[in-house]
Design a protein around this motif. Structure first.
Motif, PDB file in Angstrom:
ATOM      1  N   SER A 174       0.859  -1.189   0.000  1.00  0.00           N
ATOM      2  CA  SER A 174       0.000   0.000   0.000  1.00  0.00           C
ATOM      3  C   SER A 174       0.898   1.243   0.000  1.00  0.00           C
ATOM      4  O   SER A 174       2.111   1.148   0.219  1.00  0.00           O
ATOM      5  CB  SER A 174      -0.864   0.004   1.262  1.00  0.00           C
ATOM      6  OG  SER A 174      -0.017   0.163   2.381  1.00  0.00           O
ATOM      7  N   SER A 175       0.258   2.397  -0.191  1.00  0.00           N
ATOM      8  CA  SER A 175       1.011   3.660  -0.107  1.00  0.00           C
ATOM      9  C   SER A 175       1.688   3.774   1.252  1.00  0.00           C
ATOM     10  O   SER A 175       2.837   4.200   1.352  1.00  0.00           O
ATOM     11  CB  SER A 175       0.066   4.845  -0.281  1.00  0.00           C
ATOM     12  OG  SER A 175      -0.530   4.775  -1.529  1.00  0.00           O
ATOM     13  N   LYS A 176       0.956   3.390   2.287  1.00  0.00           N
ATOM     14  CA  LYS A 176       1.520   3.498   3.649  1.00  0.00           C
ATOM     15  C   LYS A 176       2.773   2.633   3.803  1.00  0.00           C
ATOM     16  O   LYS A 176       3.724   3.033   4.473  1.00  0.00           O
ATOM     17  CB  LYS A 176       0.476   3.061   4.681  1.00  0.00           C
ATOM     18  CG  LYS A 176      -0.616   4.091   4.868  1.00  0.00           C
ATOM     19  CD  LYS A 176      -1.112   4.103   6.332  1.00  0.00           C
ATOM     20  CE  LYS A 176      -2.035   5.272   6.576  1.00  0.00           C
ATOM     21  NZ  LYS A 176      -3.444   4.970   6.278  1.00  0.00           N
ATOM     22  N   ASP A 177       2.764   1.436   3.178  1.00  0.00           N
ATOM     23  CA  ASP A 177       3.961   0.576   3.239  1.00  0.00           C
ATOM     24  C   ASP A 177       5.148   1.299   2.594  1.00  0.00           C
ATOM     25  O   ASP A 177       6.270   1.250   3.105  1.00  0.00           O
ATOM     26  CB  ASP A 177       3.725  -0.744   2.476  1.00  0.00           C
ATOM     27  CG  ASP A 177       2.626  -1.587   3.099  1.00  0.00           C
ATOM     28  OD1 ASP A 177       2.426  -1.500   4.323  1.00  0.00           O
ATOM     29  OD2 ASP A 177       1.958  -2.335   2.340  1.00  0.00           O
ATOM     30  N   SER A 186       6.513   4.126   4.894  1.00  0.00           N
ATOM     31  CA  SER A 186       7.382   3.763   6.013  1.00  0.00           C
ATOM     32  C   SER A 186       8.711   3.198   5.534  1.00  0.00           C
ATOM     33  O   SER A 186       9.750   3.455   6.157  1.00  0.00           O
ATOM     34  CB  SER A 186       6.694   2.864   7.043  1.00  0.00           C
ATOM     35  OG  SER A 186       6.075   1.817   6.408  1.00  0.00           O
TER      36      SER A 186
END
Ligand code: AMP
Ligand code: MG
Length: 328
Positions: free
Chosen positions: A146-149, A152
């Motif tokens: 995902s974008s969040k992955d 981070s």
């Protein structure tokens, strides 16, 4: 000359970066100093990806299918290079986005490539200090991410890079930079491009954000190429750019489209030539493309940010300033 004796150019460069043979002794020392930061950066970033389970693929230079660079409003291409080989038209790599989508779907779920990109930028971009006509990306893609992955992973990579630069190349950084390079605070803020446009205007938001921020920020929801994920219901794009303070964009990326109907619809909407994306479309139609997310980090830009140079061509041994061709 020692790193400490090199004078940092705290005033804007009056001249554009020159080729090696035209540099003075002290300018050559400065070049070598920037080269150390480049080597360290490449080692740090590639080890982050390898340690996170990414496979390292080698790049290609010529393909029938390459990044359309359209409809990205930020693109400024003077000329597209196409040549005939074995009776087929191939293009020089503008980015390996299409290769990444195919490779991550079929064989390499997590991959990265140190990829040389050729984009013959308009000569008027010579003085932006942020554009060169040959550059390299650390281009990566991860299936089911995902974008969040991605946020981070990249935030961790940058913190690790700056921490180790501070430790291992302290003298070089002090010699090159006017201000100390600080370890950024994580997580980085996430802003929506629509809000920035409301504040700085549709043409001014990128410059506005680069000047106003004190820490790196993610900007999401940027309309551009067909492969970036767009939610047709809300009109929002699940994509992102990373902006660094006093510098600007160093990374662009997205969650990707993988469904045939959406890809086709967007290719038609953008008036991109379908025949140049025949393989991707065929795989998508057969249900073989898989969801993924990734990004490309401009290597000369991240090193330009870390060293504080006025023009990113200073990070290149053989500068590629738009509008200028040197023998090497
Ligand atoms: P893009 O997806 O087109 O934004 O390209 C990915 C990254 O490559 C950007 O975020 C920049 O860091 C870098 N990049 C793009 N164009 C150039 C250029 N003309 N010169 C140097 N770096 C570039
Ligand atoms: Mg970009």
């Amino acid at each position: 000359m020692k790193a400490q004796e090199i004078t940092a150019p705290c005033v804007p460069l009056s001249e554009l970066p020159k080729p090696l043979d035209q540099l003075s002794e002290s300018e050559l020392e400065r070049k070598a100093c920037i080269g150390k930061v480049m080597t360290h950066t490449l080692q740090s970033l590639t080890s982050t990806f390898v340690d996170s389970g990414f496979q390292w693929l080698l790049p290609v230079a010529l393909s029938q299918s390459t990044d359309p660079l359209w409809s990205d409003p930020g693109a400024s291409i003077e000329k597209r290079i196409e040549i005939d080989i074995y009776g087929k038209v191939v293009r020089t790599t503008a980015s390996m986005i299409i290769h990444k989508l195919v490779a991550s779907s079929l064989a390499y779920p997590k991959l990265f490539i140190l990829s040389p990109n050729i984009r013959i930028e308009k000569a008027e971009r010579a003085k932006t200090g942020r554009h060169i006509y040959e550059f390299s990306q650390i281009d990566f893609e991860a299936r089911d991410a995902s974008s969040k992955d991605v946020f981070s992973l990249v935030e961790g990579a940058i913190v690790k890079l700056v921490t180790s630069l501070q430790k291992d190349l302290k003298a070089e950084l002090e010699a090159l930079r006017c201000e100390p390079l600080k370890v950024p605070t994580v997580p980085f803020k996430v802003l929506d491009r629509e809000d920035l446009e409301a504040e700085y205007g549709a043409d001014g938001w990128e410059a506005g954000i680069a000047e106003s921020i004190k820490e790196p920020v993610w900007v999401t929801n940027i309309p551009r190429e067909f492969d970036d994920f767009e939610d047709f219901a809300t009109g929002k794009w699940d994509n992102y750019d990373l902006f660094m303070p006093n510098f600007g964009e160093i990374l662009s990326g997205a969650k990707r489209e993988w469904e045939y109907e959406k890809i086709m619809k967007k290719i038609e909407r953008d008036e991109v030539k379908k025949e140049n994306y025949a393989l991707l479309l065929k795989l998508a139609k057969e249900g073989k493309t898989k969801p993924s997310a990734g990004a490309g980090i401009g290597i000369e830009r991240i090193v330009g940010w870390a060293t504080g140079v006025k023009h990113i061509a200073e990070t290149q041994p053989f500068p590629r300033v738009p509008g200028t061709v040197n023998e090497l």
